[in-house]
Design a protein around this motif. Structure first.
Motif, PDB file in Angstrom:
ATOM      1  N   ASN A 183       0.785  -1.081   0.174  1.00 12.48           N
ATOM      2  CA  ASN A 183      -0.133   0.190  -0.100  1.00 12.48           C
ATOM      3  C   ASN A 183       0.786   1.196   0.098  1.00 12.48           C
ATOM      4  O   ASN A 183       1.650   1.509   1.174  1.00 12.48           O
ATOM      5  CB  ASN A 183      -0.903  -0.038   1.204  1.00 12.48           C
ATOM      6  N   ILE A 185       0.237   4.439   0.276  1.00 11.66           N
ATOM      7  CA  ILE A 185       0.366   5.269   1.254  1.00 11.66           C
ATOM      8  C   ILE A 185       0.814   4.881   2.768  1.00 11.66           C
ATOM      9  O   ILE A 185       1.564   5.680   3.274  1.00 11.66           O
ATOM     10  CB  ILE A 185      -1.360   5.804   1.633  1.00 11.66           C
ATOM     11  N   GLN A 186       0.868   3.558   2.963  1.00 11.92           N
ATOM     12  CA  GLN A 186       1.235   3.101   4.251  1.00 11.92           C
ATOM     13  C   GLN A 186       2.868   3.210   3.851  1.00 11.92           C
ATOM     14  O   GLN A 186       3.757   3.456   5.046  1.00 11.92           O
ATOM     15  CB  GLN A 186       0.882   1.723   4.225  1.00 11.92           C
ATOM     16  N   LYS A 203       4.429   8.040  -9.969  1.00  7.50           N
ATOM     17  CA  LYS A 203       3.931   6.956 -10.432  1.00  7.50           C
ATOM     18  C   LYS A 203       3.721   7.005 -11.958  1.00  7.50           C
ATOM     19  O   LYS A 203       2.638   6.326 -12.490  1.00  7.50           O
ATOM     20  CB  LYS A 203       2.535   6.684  -9.581  1.00  7.50           C
ATOM     21  N   LEU A 209       2.505  11.285  -5.420  1.00  7.62           N
ATOM     22  CA  LEU A 209       2.410  11.534  -4.120  1.00  7.62           C
ATOM     23  C   LEU A 209       3.077  11.996  -3.229  1.00  7.62           C
ATOM     24  O   LEU A 209       4.319  11.743  -3.479  1.00  7.62           O
ATOM     25  CB  LEU A 209       1.863   9.997  -3.788  1.00  7.62           C
ATOM     26  N   LYS A 217      -0.263  15.595   2.937  1.00  6.85           N
ATOM     27  CA  LYS A 217      -0.377  14.732   1.982  1.00  6.85           C
ATOM     28  C   LYS A 217      -0.895  15.503   0.797  1.00  6.85           C
ATOM     29  O   LYS A 217      -1.314  16.614   0.951  1.00  6.85           O
ATOM     30  CB  LYS A 217      -1.536  13.539   1.906  1.00  6.85           C
ATOM     31  N   LEU A 219      -1.398  14.759  -3.569  1.00  5.98           N
ATOM     32  CA  LEU A 219      -1.699  13.742  -4.662  1.00  5.98           C
ATOM     33  C   LEU A 219      -2.107  14.580  -6.172  1.00  5.98           C
ATOM     34  O   LEU A 219      -2.897  15.288  -5.820  1.00  5.98           O
ATOM     35  CB  LEU A 219      -3.110  12.924  -4.405  1.00  5.98           C
TER      36      LEU A 219
ATOM     37  N   GLU B 205      -6.283   2.335  -7.685  1.00  8.04           N
ATOM     38  CA  GLU B 205      -5.663   3.035  -6.836  1.00  8.04           C
ATOM     39  C   GLU B 205      -5.041   4.381  -7.124  1.00  8.04           C
ATOM     40  O   GLU B 205      -4.545   5.149  -6.570  1.00  8.04           O
ATOM     41  CB  GLU B 205      -4.603   2.078  -5.936  1.00  8.04           C
ATOM     42  N   PRO B 224      -6.630   8.830  -0.603  1.00  4.88           N
ATOM     43  CA  PRO B 224      -5.308   7.835  -0.003  1.00  4.88           C
ATOM     44  C   PRO B 224      -5.622   6.897   1.245  1.00  4.88           C
ATOM     45  O   PRO B 224      -5.621   7.365   2.379  1.00  4.88           O
ATOM     46  CB  PRO B 224      -4.456   9.101   0.282  1.00  4.88           C
ATOM     47  N   ALA B 225      -6.346   5.710   0.783  1.00  9.59           N
ATOM     48  CA  ALA B 225      -6.692   4.942   1.810  1.00  9.59           C
ATOM     49  C   ALA B 225      -5.659   4.086   2.276  1.00  9.59           C
ATOM     50  O   ALA B 225      -4.987   3.389   1.602  1.00  9.59           O
ATOM     51  CB  ALA B 225      -7.880   3.960   1.317  1.00  9.59           C
ATOM     52  N   THR B 226      -5.471   3.904   3.559  1.00 12.26           N
ATOM     53  CA  THR B 226      -4.343   2.877   3.999  1.00 12.26           C
ATOM     54  C   THR B 226      -5.176   1.675   4.449  1.00 12.26           C
ATOM     55  O   THR B 226      -4.708   0.545   4.576  1.00 12.26           O
ATOM     56  CB  THR B 226      -3.592   3.363   5.378  1.00 12.26           C
ATOM     57  N   GLU B 227      -6.493   1.868   4.717  1.00 12.08           N
ATOM     58  CA  GLU B 227      -7.341   0.481   5.263  1.00 12.08           C
ATOM     59  C   GLU B 227      -7.937  -0.086   3.895  1.00 12.08           C
ATOM     60  O   GLU B 227      -9.061   0.421   3.486  1.00 12.08           O
ATOM     61  CB  GLU B 227      -8.209   0.942   6.002  1.00 12.08           C
ATOM     62  N   VAL B 228      -7.332  -1.089   3.184  1.00 16.72           N
ATOM     63  CA  VAL B 228      -7.998  -1.675   2.337  1.00 16.72           C
ATOM     64  C   VAL B 228      -8.099  -3.081   2.609  1.00 16.72           C
ATOM     65  O   VAL B 228      -7.284  -3.916   2.421  1.00 16.72           O
ATOM     66  CB  VAL B 228      -7.193  -1.690   0.902  1.00 16.72           C
TER      67      VAL B 228
END
Lengths: 301, 301
Positions: A183, A185-186, A203, A209, A217, A219, B205, B224-228
């Motif tokens: 991921n 972002i992580q 990217k 990013l 942040k 994007l 993404e 920007p999701a870290t929880e997928v």
């Protein structure tokens, strides 16, 4: 304010679906300097062999690029790179590399350049980046590029470097590899924990990013280019537009860095519209500013 | 204003690196309706077999989703889909499909639904999409999804459909395939020439791209999701948030569509944070609006 770059100068042979460009001028410091010169004076540090076929003072004639750090090393040979881009223009194969002078001692930073406020350490072995950085007095903002090779083979050096720079610029695959995390972002957050204040992940045609260590942040999509002739140098042109604008503004707050990423993005969009430096040399600051306005229009809601 | 959706209702079994969800509720019309219901009343048209284990009135209780177009077909079996997402959460494998009732006659649009102003034809055979569209009186804005299967095997039907809808929503690989063109911006322009006014290309993404036949462009990164946890239904939730906002506003000018794409993007970011509908049902319009504000902050310069 003063902007210094150290990086490669190459004899490139590039094949794309649009044609072949043989033994043309390339290298990270070349693309970076040409891109950054639209924004601020550039101090150039790099080394070629005595076989170098390019007249660099002529290449940068009329642009504010100080070649005082260019070394022509007798008895050495210039860096050579051959690459092929495939149909989708995102994947490339390195067909042939001769590191030559790049595997010898790095160039020396001239005394007159040691007070540079803004520094870009283009991609090379992190030990060399550390050595070059050690030659600088007290830069306000240092950005560095890296690649998969060093993440694999020189991770300790790289981690040492990350504690001494302000900004890391790398691509998405490299970021996932460095963080060991799919991921993005992580991955950005994990890499920020290694020491620097800002990370920019490129990217390709999907944009970039930027994340900061205090949670900001940004994007940004890529400029919507339909004319993609040769992507070589896009990443270094991005870095050149980015740091060129930072040096021009003299500020490093996050809002300034956001605008700098946008400038890097549109500057790179000119690079890919031609082989070698043709796309960059054919543009102007006014045309870059117009694309920046267009990109803002394309992305605002 | 009135918004109608026709699409699948599925019994999904989904494996991701985060776990397994067996025989949970899925299907394009389910995700679309749940997402769109945060914005506007939804008229639901779909068909299940008599084996359907889900209590859909209970699933949509308290939400403005009119199930007047839900058909429970005696003697038929409900659509079944098994899929696995791999480590990067972008690639998925379809492990098992039973089309069942989806390969029989399509559901009938109830008379009370025929005057719907906004219509989403979720992914199915283009001939069926045409037949369903033919049951509508005079919709103001019709959007449709499609997939690689129909581009390969039913291209003539698809091209006929593209001349009768206003907006095509598809993913990047499908767009490249339909246009026969690897550059996405050029692919968007080539597909627009096939008939519709607006095309939206989803890039997972990497966000999305919208282009109109009169040259407008909009580029938006993903939230920007870290929880997928489970990406299933992200595309249909995007479409639901998009058309939900269009129906709520009652307008289809490009500025409205830009905001609608942003709403689709943030709505989908909730879907992927849980298995099946858990991510969507656990959110609120206020939380969606907050993410919209955040996304604007993350993307403006």
């Amino acid at each position: 304010m003063s902007l210094l770059v150290t990086g490669s100068i190459g004899i490139d042979t590039v094949k794309t679906p649009h044609g072949v460009s043989e033994r043309c001028l390339g290298g990270s410091s070349i693309y970076f300097s040409m891109a950054a010169s639209f924004f601020a004076p550039v101090r150039f540090v790099g080394v070629v062999g005595q076989d170098c076929p390019f007249d660099l003072p002529q290449v940068f004639a009329g642009r504010d690029v100080d070649l005082g750090g260019l070394e022509v090393r007798p008895g050495s040979k210039t860096f050579v790179w051959h690459g092929t881009y495939h149909d989708n223009m995102n994947d490339r194969t390195t067909d042939h590399v001769e590191l030559n002078v790049l595997q010898e001692a790095p160039p020396k930073v001239p005394d007159a350049f040691r007070d540079s406020q803004f520094v870009f350490l283009a991609n090379t072995a992190p030990a060399l980046q550390l050595e070059l950085l050690g030659q600088m007095a007290a830069p306000a903002f240092v950005a560095a590029d890296t690649m998969n090779l060093w993440i694999d083979a020189n991770l300790d050096d790289l981690k040492q470097l990350l504690q001494k720079i302000h900004c890391l610029i790398l691509n998405d695959e490299e970021a996932k590899q460095l963080a060991g995390q799919p991921n993005l972002i992580q991955a950005a957050e994990d890499i920020l924990a290694m020491g620097m204040e800002v990370i920019i992940i490129k990217k390709g045609e999907s944009g970039s990013l930027m994340c900061s260590s205090n949670g900001d942040k940004f994007l940004l999509p890529a400029y919507p280019a339909t004319e993609v002739i040769d992507p070589t140098g896009a990443g270094d042109s991005f870095a050149g537009g980015f740091l060129g604008y930072v040096a021009e503004s003299g500020r490093t707050d996050f809002d300034t860095l956001k605008l700098a990423v946008a400038y890097g993005t549109v500057t790179a969009s000119f690079t890919i519209a031609g082989f070698s430096l043709d796309g960059l040399t054919g543009t102007s600051r006014a045309a870059i500013d117009q694309r920046l306005k267009d990109l803002r229009q394309f992305t605002s809601f």
